[in-house]
Design an enzyme around this catalytic site. Structure first.
Site, mmCIF file in Angstrom:
data_model
loop_
_atom_site.group_PDB
_atom_site.id
_atom_site.type_symbol
_atom_site.label_atom_id
_atom_site.label_comp_id
_atom_site.label_asym_id
_atom_site.label_seq_id
_atom_site.Cartn_x
_atom_site.Cartn_y
_atom_site.Cartn_z
ATOM 1 N N LEU A 1 -10.022 41.544 -14.967
ATOM 2 C CA LEU A 1 -9.684 40.257 -14.348
ATOM 3 C C LEU A 1 -10.899 39.690 -13.621
ATOM 4 O O LEU A 1 -11.191 38.501 -13.691
ATOM 5 C CB LEU A 1 -8.495 40.422 -13.380
ATOM 6 C CG LEU A 1 -7.972 39.134 -12.762
ATOM 7 C CD1 LEU A 1 -7.519 38.152 -13.831
ATOM 8 C CD2 LEU A 1 -6.818 39.419 -11.796
ATOM 9 N N GLY B 1 -27.111 40.513 6.560
ATOM 10 C CA GLY B 1 -27.664 41.770 6.049
ATOM 11 C C GLY B 1 -27.967 41.779 4.571
ATOM 12 O O GLY B 1 -29.110 41.937 4.166
ATOM 13 N N GLU C 1 -30.507 45.134 2.079
ATOM 14 C CA GLU C 1 -29.534 46.147 1.645
ATOM 15 C C GLU C 1 -29.523 46.455 0.133
ATOM 16 O O GLU C 1 -28.463 46.688 -0.447
ATOM 17 C CB GLU C 1 -28.107 45.769 2.117
ATOM 18 C CG GLU C 1 -27.999 45.535 3.613
ATOM 19 C CD GLU C 1 -26.585 45.199 4.098
ATOM 20 O OE1 GLU C 1 -25.608 45.420 3.366
ATOM 21 O OE2 GLU C 1 -26.470 44.711 5.246
ATOM 22 N N ARG D 1 -13.404 40.091 -6.117
ATOM 23 C CA ARG D 1 -14.230 41.149 -5.529
ATOM 24 C C ARG D 1 -13.437 42.440 -5.338
ATOM 25 O O ARG D 1 -12.312 42.423 -4.853
ATOM 26 C CB ARG D 1 -14.804 40.721 -4.174
ATOM 27 C CG ARG D 1 -15.510 39.403 -4.182
ATOM 28 C CD ARG D 1 -16.745 39.352 -5.023
ATOM 29 N NE ARG D 1 -17.760 40.315 -4.629
ATOM 30 C CZ ARG D 1 -19.017 40.301 -5.096
ATOM 31 N NH1 ARG D 1 -19.397 39.382 -5.946
ATOM 32 N NH2 ARG D 1 -19.880 41.204 -4.711
ATOM 33 N N CYS E 1 -15.561 39.874 10.659
ATOM 34 C CA CYS E 1 -15.198 38.712 9.850
ATOM 35 C C CYS E 1 -13.778 38.791 9.290
ATOM 36 O O CYS E 1 -13.200 39.871 9.211
ATOM 37 C CB CYS E 1 -16.187 38.548 8.699
ATOM 38 S SG CYS E 1 -16.463 40.032 7.757
ATOM 39 N N HIS F 1 -18.098 32.580 0.782
ATOM 40 C CA HIS F 1 -17.127 32.816 -0.286
ATOM 41 C C HIS F 1 -16.932 31.575 -1.139
ATOM 42 O O HIS F 1 -16.057 31.530 -1.987
ATOM 43 C CB HIS F 1 -15.776 33.250 0.301
ATOM 44 C CG HIS F 1 -15.824 34.641 0.847
ATOM 45 N ND1 HIS F 1 -16.475 35.655 0.202
ATOM 46 C CD2 HIS F 1 -15.310 35.189 1.964
ATOM 47 C CE1 HIS F 1 -16.363 36.760 0.901
ATOM 48 N NE2 HIS F 1 -15.666 36.505 1.981
#
Ligand code: GLN
Ligand code: ZN
Length: 774
Positions: free
Chosen positions: A19, A452, A504, A535, A663, A713
């Site tokens: 998906l 980050g 990162e 995600r 968050c 997002h």
């Protein structure tokens, strides 16, 4: 009275994250709508077949979602904020117009949109954590006096699909009370109370009745109506409204009132008077007493017991549940189920080809959980027939779960125990610390930084993979990582940021990475679970005491610092987040696990400081998520969560600047604890929120704070003007000398083009803002 088995929902993302791939291809226009739809259909068909093949009694329909099931509900009810009713040429469509909403509307609400003609960005709806999980839902937006309309037929199409395949269907529907509870009143703060949302209930119920009627006409007998808010401590008004809601929805299909994530005993009195046909309780997260449930519920109700943990991957203790349930067999209709939807566990353990087979026997993913349910159901039904419980076959299997602890390196464990048991001193007060830090870093007004991560390239990903499986040596791996870090430092120099990060690259994920480098964790190969939209994360498994063998991040962060005169912020993940985003062992308390992890992170902080890193950020996005659902348990949790954080930061000198980042959660409730953490700089996600909702910050005068100005997002790039406006708004609430400027969260999920432009606009806006306000 045979026992039946069911699950509260199956993972929708697909074993190979099909998906996710399809969604991302659709968003980048690589496939068209019908190709996207066919992937969805294949997944549903496969998942229903897997449920049926496992032998459970119902297949669940209604758990599929293109992005999020709460958003599905909003679409079905035509609850689309007006700003998304603008078509691409900029003309507004009216609510309740005959225009049908479609999957693109859904993606716009979830991810934001752009009006072609004016290039104006439309802000996406807020995203928040689903109760105490790491799954994010899209917050429904309401306006006072609004109406609803049945506008999105996906659920009915799916029901047709499943029926035509010959399945015995149970439909899952998010209940109207929880739907209202999870939403927010838009724009009108005086109306923004939970009671005002209740005023929408009568209108909402009209549509729910219509939905149930249509389902019953299709021949659906059972609807699992999810009301997880029943585990919360609800006010009298909300409890009363449940009566109206369930009276209105009575008489179409049978309703299984479904609760999860906690116990419901505090509401037993009123629940047992509702007009429904059964109740599901989560006996894994909650501690409801079966005797009380049996005695308190109407005798013709189904009692569905959630005994297979939908939140963790350990095998269930089937003999324990058999013994507990045996006395109730034949006394009422019992269903056995998963504690909650299996959305929160990976699909199939059989895909774990790298896991040791002796370890594998300890775990169960979604498919194995269905099998467990079938097994449990069989034993119970044999017991019904023979009036005797025989658990011989399962006891031996469960013994494998005992004695998990392997030989821990003793000196590590001793060090952890000593640290945890020792006292620590809080840091000096903020004013003093700030002076020390000011003279060390001399940062400009409103420093600009990021959270980050930067976008991960295919090269980085394959280097990590090859290194892990031994196809790449340490030296070659280091060269690739260092090159990436160099590029990131250079990009930040060019963009003109004030506090840098190393990007990162060595981390696949902020929790899995630490799981990989700390002792006591086990990684899965394919254990994906959905976090939001497309995600997914792969939570590591904590199976033993957590210890640290040596520095983890120091090499990369000090390398980044060696390339620049700007301060590089060392980024670590906090202990509560590591715990919340892992699958923890269940034989010790969360508090013990968090203190073990905190000890490891504290050692890492010490090493970073020793190597000259002056700014350290400890991310705790899950601090709110770990908060117990019942208020009565908050105090204890918050006390040890804050203590574990301060235990880590207490080791650094006053001129080391400590940041934290949080968050996608409702922080107002725990603001006292956030203040008590006493970090030097707090960054939060906020760009989808109205600035008014930051009012609380005015009251608390946080040491220094960076409310996100860039929605990471969304594919939208905020313009310089939008950011400038936001900064002007923000200083109404936050003193300018305490304000930092940053995106909402890490940039890993976005493309380089979007990020460069966004950061460029941010720096441009801040420069103008400084000139105006210096
Ligand atoms: N440091 C992490 C990143 O930038 C934080 C992510 C998060 O808060 N979820 O990706
Ligand atoms: Zn974040």
């Amino acid at each position: 009275m045979l026992v039946l088995s069911h699950i509260l929902g199956f993972p929708r993302i697909g074993l190979r994250r099909e998906l996710k791939q399809a969604l991302e291809k659709y968003w980048s226009r690589k496939i068209n709508k019908s190709e996207l739809f066919s992937v969805g259909r294949e997944l549903r068909i496969r998942h229903w077949r897997q449920q049926r093949d496992s032998g459970i009694d119902f297949v669940s329909v209604g758990d599929f979602a293109w992005y999020d099931h709460v958003l599905n509900t909003s679409l079905m009810l035509d609850n689309i904020p007006d700003r998304f009713r603008v078509n691409h040429s900029g003309h507004e469509r009216k609510r309740n117009s005959s225009n049908c909403v479609d999957v693109d509307t859904l993606f716009h609400v979830a991810r934001g949109a752009t009006v072609n003609i004016s290039e104006k960005s439309i802000i996406a709806s807020e995203m928040k954590k689903w109760f105490n999980t790491n799954y994010h839902y899209i917050v429904p937006e309401f306006i006072y006096g609004q109406t609803f309309r049945l506008a999105w037929m996906q659920l009915f199409d799916e029901v047709d699909e499943a029926l035509s395949l010959g399945h015995k269907v149970k439909v899952i529907l998010l209940g109207p009370m929880s739907y209202l509870w999870l939403g927010k009143m838009r724009n009108n703060t005086s109306h923004n109370t939970s009671h005002s949302r209740l005023s929408l209930l009568p209108e909402l119920l009209l549509i729910y009745r219509q939905i149930l009627k249509m389902l019953s006409e299709k021949g659906v007998i059972w609807v699992q109506i999810d009301e997880p808010i029943l585990v919360l401590e609800l006010s009298e008004r909300w409890c009363e409204a449940f009566f109206d809601a369930y009276r209105a929805m009575h008489g179409f299909t049978k309703l299984l009132l479904t609760t999860y994530f906690g116990s419901i005993h505090h509401h037993m009195n009123f629940i047992s008077n509702l007009l429904v046909d059964g109740l599901h309780v989560d006996l894994v997260s909650g501690n409801d007493d079966l005797n009380v449930l049996h005695a308190g519920l109407p005798e013709d109700w189904v009692l569905s017991v959630g005994v297979i943990n939908g939140r963790n991957i350990w095998r269930a203790n089937l003999s324990f549940w058999c013994n507990r349930l045996f006395p109730f067999l034949g006394k009422r209709v019992i269903w056995v189920g998963s504690s909650c939807s299996l959305l929160h566990v990976p699909v199939d353990l059989d895909a774990e080809i790298l896991l040791d087979s002796s370890l594998k026997k300890k775990f169960a993913f979604a498919i194995q959980k269905c099998n467990e349910l079938r097994g449990l159901c069989n034993i119970l039904n044999n017991a019904v027939v023979s009036n005797d419980l025989c658990t011989d076959n399962i006891v031996s299997e469960n013994r494998l779960n005992i004695n998990l602890a392997t030989a821990v390196k003793k000196e590590h464990k001793k060090h952890v125990d000593e640290q945890i048991n020792s006292d620590y001193l809080s840091r000096s007060n903020y004013t003093y610390r700030m002076q020390c830090q000011r003279s060390r870093f001399n940062l400009p007004l409103c420093p600009v930084t990021t959270i980050g991560s930067f976008p991960q390239t295919a090269k980085i990903r394959s280097a990590r993979l090859n290194f892990r499986i031994g196809n790449l040596d340490q030296e070659s791996y280091d060269i690739i990582m260092k090159q990436y870090i160099k590029d990131i430092i250079l990009a930040q120099e060019e963009l003109g940021l004030d506090v840098f990060v190393h990007g990162e690259p060595e981390r696949n994920d902020m929790v899995e990475y630490f799981g990989e480098h700390l002792n006591g964790f086990l990684l899965t190969h394919n254990g994906w679970i959905q976090s939001y939209g497309s995600r997914c994360v792969k939570p590591p498994i904590i199976f033993d005491d957590v210890t640290r063998s040596g520095p983890i991040t120091v090499k990369w962060i000090t390398y980044a610092q060696s390339l620049t005169n700007k301060p590089v912020k060392g980024i670590l993940t906090g202990p509560v987040t590591i715990l919340c985003w892992s699958f923890p062992r269940e034989d010790v308390t969360q508090e013990v696990l968090v203190s073990q992890i905190a000890s490891a992170i504290r050692d890492e902080v010490c090493d970073l400081e020793k190597c000259g890193i002056g700014i350290i950020q400890i991310d705790e996005p899950a601090l709110r998520e770990g908060l117990p659902l019942k208020k009565s348990c908050w105090k204890n949790y918050l006390a040890w969560a804050v203590r574990s954080f301060k235990f880590i930061t207490s080791v650094v000198s006053d001129d080391v600047q400590v940041h934290t980042h949080m968050c996608y959660a409702e922080f107002d409730d725990i603001i006292d604890s956030i203040v008590a953490m006493d970090v030097d700089v707090l960054s939060i996600e906020s760009s989808r929120m109205s600035v008014k909702s930051l009012e609380i910050l005015k009251k608390y005068r946080y040491n220094a704070i960076g409310p996100g100005v860039y929605d990471i997002h969304s594919p939208n790039v905020p313009s310089k003007e939008v950011i400038l406006n936001r900064l002007e708004e923000l200083i109404e609430y936050i003193e300018i000398t305490r304000l930092w400027v940053n995106p909402d969260c890490g940039l890993k999920t976005r493309s380089w083009i979007e990020i460069k432009q966004s950061l460029f606009n941010i720096v441009g806006a801040v420069r103008e803002f400084r000139v105006k306000n210096q």
